[in-house]
Design an enzyme around this catalytic site. Structure first.
Site, PDB file in Angstrom:
ATOM      1  N   ASP A  71       0.833  -1.201   0.000  1.00  7.50           N
ATOM      2  CA  ASP A  71       0.000   0.000   0.000  1.00  7.50           C
ATOM      3  C   ASP A  71       0.867   1.249   0.000  1.00  7.50           C
ATOM      4  O   ASP A  71       2.031   1.229   0.395  1.00  7.50           O
ATOM      5  CB  ASP A  71      -0.935   0.011   1.206  1.00  7.50           C
ATOM      6  CG  ASP A  71      -0.167   0.119   2.520  1.00  7.50           C
ATOM      7  OD1 ASP A  71       0.050   1.243   2.985  1.00  7.50           O
ATOM      8  OD2 ASP A  71       0.228  -0.928   3.075  1.00  7.50           O
ATOM      9  N   ASP A  73       0.488   5.608   0.894  1.00 12.95           N
ATOM     10  CA  ASP A  73      -0.305   6.712   1.418  1.00 12.95           C
ATOM     11  C   ASP A  73       0.011   7.963   0.607  1.00 12.95           C
ATOM     12  O   ASP A  73       1.167   8.389   0.537  1.00 12.95           O
ATOM     13  CB  ASP A  73       0.013   6.964   2.897  1.00 12.95           C
ATOM     14  CG  ASP A  73      -0.357   5.782   3.770  1.00 12.95           C
ATOM     15  OD1 ASP A  73      -1.414   5.188   3.531  1.00 12.95           O
ATOM     16  OD2 ASP A  73       0.420   5.442   4.685  1.00 12.95           O
ATOM     17  N   ASP A 124      -4.031   4.629  -0.224  1.00 14.21           N
ATOM     18  CA  ASP A 124      -4.870   5.351   0.734  1.00 14.21           C
ATOM     19  C   ASP A 124      -4.676   6.850   0.538  1.00 14.21           C
ATOM     20  O   ASP A 124      -3.539   7.331   0.428  1.00 14.21           O
ATOM     21  CB  ASP A 124      -4.510   4.965   2.164  1.00 14.21           C
ATOM     22  CG  ASP A 124      -5.037   3.580   2.531  1.00 14.21           C
ATOM     23  OD1 ASP A 124      -5.985   3.120   1.886  1.00 14.21           O
ATOM     24  OD2 ASP A 124      -4.491   2.971   3.471  1.00 14.21           O
TER      25      ASP A 124
END
Length: 337
Positions: A71, A73, A124
């Protein structure tokens, strides 16, 4: 002791993102920025400022999981947001901007929008309002609690200034994340592991020893208190959301890891030691050699010293020994240059 430092360095390489995945994430990031820029053009109640990569990707502590996912950010910053606009509304607008960017509909999280690239990675998107004339720190949009102070750039700066060996610090954090990924339980967050590591790491020439000592210190910390303070704004407790059951499960897993880590370091056989590390880090951790690597290293060091001193002999097999039945080697005098 079984020196597994080289195995840990190889494991660190195994945890790194592939160049193709990095390229896909970069393309996705640019697409998201373009979508948000276009969406907010002409919206007078908002002034889109730009994006900033944050979190583990920025700090180089990101790992490729067992499922080959990861992932990123990507903070979205607004210089101005009209006072009548709620934090949840801003988040909803960002959601609309990226709603159709992938086949999978993004998720609305409490503190971000998650764009999902199925079976590959997700990004995200936390949303910030940061007018430096009005705010000392950025304000993070939350879906249920309005705007909250949060400063990922301060955390990034704190992280980079708190270690005498930043590369080893990054590696041990990745080992902890790999442990969490392998166990698949509800462990403390990567943020918690990062803070514990900065707080407790004793730099060592060997990653296996550094990790073992770090695990013991985390074990000691939670024995007395689970309170773990965020070192920058908002200075909150990063473990506060863990339930009693989750804390108990993590403590049990940590105790088991500490015990096996000690046995691995005390072991004379590298293969046996590596199997102990695999119990907690998974099969991506490489198997060691079925031998006493420390004894082998000591023997090599001893014979090298004899070679330098001109006291080594070459046997018919080509082996270097101190046995005087062979041909005596001349002292080594070629030091380069």
């Amino acid at each position: 002791m079984a020196n597994c430092n080289k195995l840990f360095l190889d494991f660190n390489d195994e945890l790194k993102l592939t160049s193709s995945k990095i390229a896909r994430m970069k393309t996705a990031r640019e697409n998201i920025k373009t979508k948000i820029t276009e969406y907010f053009k002409g919206k007078s109640k908002y002034s889109f400022k730009g994006t900033w990569i944050q979190g583990s990707y920025k700090m180089d502590t990101i790992i490729r999981t067992n499922d080959d996912t990861c992932d990123m950010d990507l903070g979205v910053y607004f210089k101005t947001v009209d006072s009548e606009i709620t934090a949840a509304t801003v988040m909803d607008h960002v959601f609309k901007a990226v709603e159709n960017i992938t086949i999978t509909t993004p998720s609305k999280k409490s503190k971000c929008i998650r764009v999902i690239y199925k079976d590959d990675f997700h990004i995200d998107i936390p949303v910030y309002h940061y007018n430096t004339n009005e705010h000392s720190h950025p304000r993070l949009a939350t879906r249920y609690n309005g705007w909250e102070e949060s400063d990922p750039k301060d955390f990034y700066d704190w992280f980079n200034n708190e270690s005498t060996d930043l590369p080893q610090l990054k590696r041990v954090i990745k080992y902890l994340k790999a442990w969490s990924d392998h166990k698949k339980g509800k462990f403390p967050t990567g943020l918690a592991f990062t803070i514990w590591s900065v707080k407790n790491l004793e730099v060592n020439e060997r990653d296996d020893v550094a990790l073992y000592e770090l695990l013991k210190k985390i074990q000691n910390d939670i024995r007395y208190s689970w309170y773990l303070k965020m070192p920058v704004t908002p200075f909150d407790d990063v473990c506060k959301k863990l339930t009693d059951e989750q804390k108990s499960n993590f403590k049990d897993a940590l105790d088991a890891f500490v015990n096996d880590a000690k046995d691995a370091i005390d072991s004379k056989n590298q293969l046996a030691a590596s199997k102990l590390w695999q119990n907690h880090l998974g099969n991506r951790f490489p198997k060691g050699a079925d031998e006493d690597t420390d004894a082998k290293e000591a023997a090599l060091k001893a014979i090298s010293e004899r070679v330098l001193a001109g006291a080594a002999y070459t046997q018919r097999s080509g082996e270097l020994t101190t046995d005087a039945t062979g041909v005596k080697n001349k002292p080594h005098t070629n030091y380069g240059g």
